[in-house]
Design a protein around this motif. Sequence first.
Motif, PDB file in Angstrom:
ATOM      1  N   GLU A 167       0.695  -1.278  -0.093  1.00 38.86           N
ATOM      2  CA  GLU A 167       0.089   0.009  -0.084  1.00 38.86           C
ATOM      3  C   GLU A 167       0.956   1.266  -0.054  1.00 38.86           C
ATOM      4  O   GLU A 167       0.702   2.353  -0.617  1.00 38.86           O
ATOM      5  CB  GLU A 167      -0.902  -0.093   1.187  1.00 38.86           C
ATOM      6  N   ARG A 168       2.041   1.308   0.857  1.00 38.14           N
ATOM      7  CA  ARG A 168       2.880   2.486   0.716  1.00 38.14           C
ATOM      8  C   ARG A 168       3.497   2.747  -0.503  1.00 38.14           C
ATOM      9  O   ARG A 168       3.610   3.843  -0.870  1.00 38.14           O
ATOM     10  CB  ARG A 168       3.895   2.433   2.012  1.00 38.14           C
ATOM     11  N   ASP A 205      -4.256   8.279   3.973  1.00 37.49           N
ATOM     12  CA  ASP A 205      -3.392   7.842   2.835  1.00 37.49           C
ATOM     13  C   ASP A 205      -3.275   9.155   2.056  1.00 37.49           C
ATOM     14  O   ASP A 205      -2.370   9.809   1.721  1.00 37.49           O
ATOM     15  CB  ASP A 205      -3.848   6.697   2.003  1.00 37.49           C
ATOM     16  N   LEU A 206      -4.558   9.890   1.590  1.00 37.35           N
ATOM     17  CA  LEU A 206      -4.585  10.822   0.669  1.00 37.35           C
ATOM     18  C   LEU A 206      -5.782  11.686   1.231  1.00 37.35           C
ATOM     19  O   LEU A 206      -6.994  11.222   1.331  1.00 37.35           O
ATOM     20  CB  LEU A 206      -4.689  10.508  -0.822  1.00 37.35           C
ATOM     21  N   GLU A 264       0.987   3.893  -2.879  1.00 37.15           N
ATOM     22  CA  GLU A 264       0.853   5.495  -2.477  1.00 37.15           C
ATOM     23  C   GLU A 264       2.040   6.218  -3.062  1.00 37.15           C
ATOM     24  O   GLU A 264       1.807   7.523  -3.730  1.00 37.15           O
ATOM     25  CB  GLU A 264       0.704   5.859  -1.023  1.00 37.15           C
ATOM     26  N   SER A 295      -0.717  13.759   1.634  1.00 32.67           N
ATOM     27  CA  SER A 295      -0.745  12.255   1.897  1.00 32.67           C
ATOM     28  C   SER A 295      -0.256  12.261   3.262  1.00 32.67           C
ATOM     29  O   SER A 295       0.656  13.028   3.928  1.00 32.67           O
ATOM     30  CB  SER A 295       0.308  11.795   0.914  1.00 32.67           C
TER      31      SER A 295
END
Length: 346
Positions: A197-198, A238-239, A201, A224
Motif C-alpha cells: 500500500e505505501r 493515505d490521501l 501511495e 498524503s
Amino acid sequence: MSTIQPSSDRAYEEFLQAIKSQVVQSRIGAARAVNRSLIGLYWTLGQLIVERQAALGWGKAVVERLSADLKTEFPEMTGFSPRNLWFIKQFYEAYADAPEFLKQAVSEIPWGHNIVIMQRIKDETARRYYLEATARLGWTRNVLLNQIKAGAYEVSLQDKSHNFAAVLPEYLAEQAEETLKSQYSLEFLGLTQAVHERDLERSLLARLKDFMIELGYGFCFIGSQYRLTLGENEYFLDLLFYHRFLKCLVAIELKTGRFRPEYAGKMDFYLEVLNDQERAPDDNPAIGIILCAEKDRLEVEFSLKSKTNPIGVATYQLYPQVPQEYEGMLPTDEDWQRLLESTQNE
C-alpha cells in the motif's frame, strides 16, 4: 429618524438575507427566461433556413447573405455571424426529430453549452445526460468540456458502490455519485506486479497529475499521510483532497487487497474526525473513497448500511485489461497480494 437597535440586529440580518435570496432568485429566473427566448429564436431561425434551402434549392451562399442582412438590420444584436448561423442550422437539424423532452432540455442551458454538446456528443441518450446534468448542476462551459473528456456519461452507467443517497441531501448525493467511478485505471503507473500500500501511495504521488486527471475534474490535492489527532492518539489518512464543486474534503484510503468490512468502519471514523476538526463552516460533509484491488458488491452494501458518513468503494486497475480468452488463466491482484504477504512472513 429612527435607527435599528442593536437588539434587533439579528432579526434585521435574517430579513436582509431573505430579501437578498429573493433578488437572486428573481435574477436567475429572468436569466433563464432570456435564455429560453434566445434558444427559441435560434430554433425558429434554424427551421426557416433548413426549410427554405430545401424548398427553393438555395446553396450555402444564402447563409453568408443572411448574416450580412441581419447584422445591418439589427446592429445591436450579436449572434448573426455566418459561423453562428451555421451552428443554428445544425442545431435545428440535430434535434428536429428528437423527442419532446430533449427539445425542452436544450432550452434550459446556454447557447455555448448547446454548441459543445451538439458538436461532441452524437448519441441521443448521452446528449440527454449532458443537457440535464448541465442544467441541474450548473456546469460552466469549461466544466462541461472536462466532463465530456472524462467520459462522465460512461462513468454514470457504471455499477457503483456507495451510501450517498442514504446519508446526503438528494442534490449533493447526485453530484457525489457523478464524481465517483466504479473503477479507476492506474495503468499510467507502469507497474508490472502487485505492490504494498505505501509503495502504491508513493507511485501515485510521483504521478499525481495523472492520478488527479483519472479522479476527475474538481479535485485539489491537500496532502498524503494526513495527520489527524484525537486526544493523545494519532491517525494518518493515505490521501486527502478537496473537491471544488462538491465543496467538501475527500479522504482516500488505498488497499492493495480485497475490500474488507472493517475498512468501512475505519473510514467512517476518519470522516467523523475530519468533519469535527478540519471541515470549514460552509463546507459540505467530508466524503470517503476506499480504493481496493477487488470488492464484492453485497459485502460492500452491507458494510455501508450502518455508516452515517458518505463512503464510496471502488476498485482500481493496475494493468491493461486481459483479453477475454485469457481471463481466469492469470493470477488476480488478490493472488499477488497473498504471495507478497507469504514472502514477507518467510
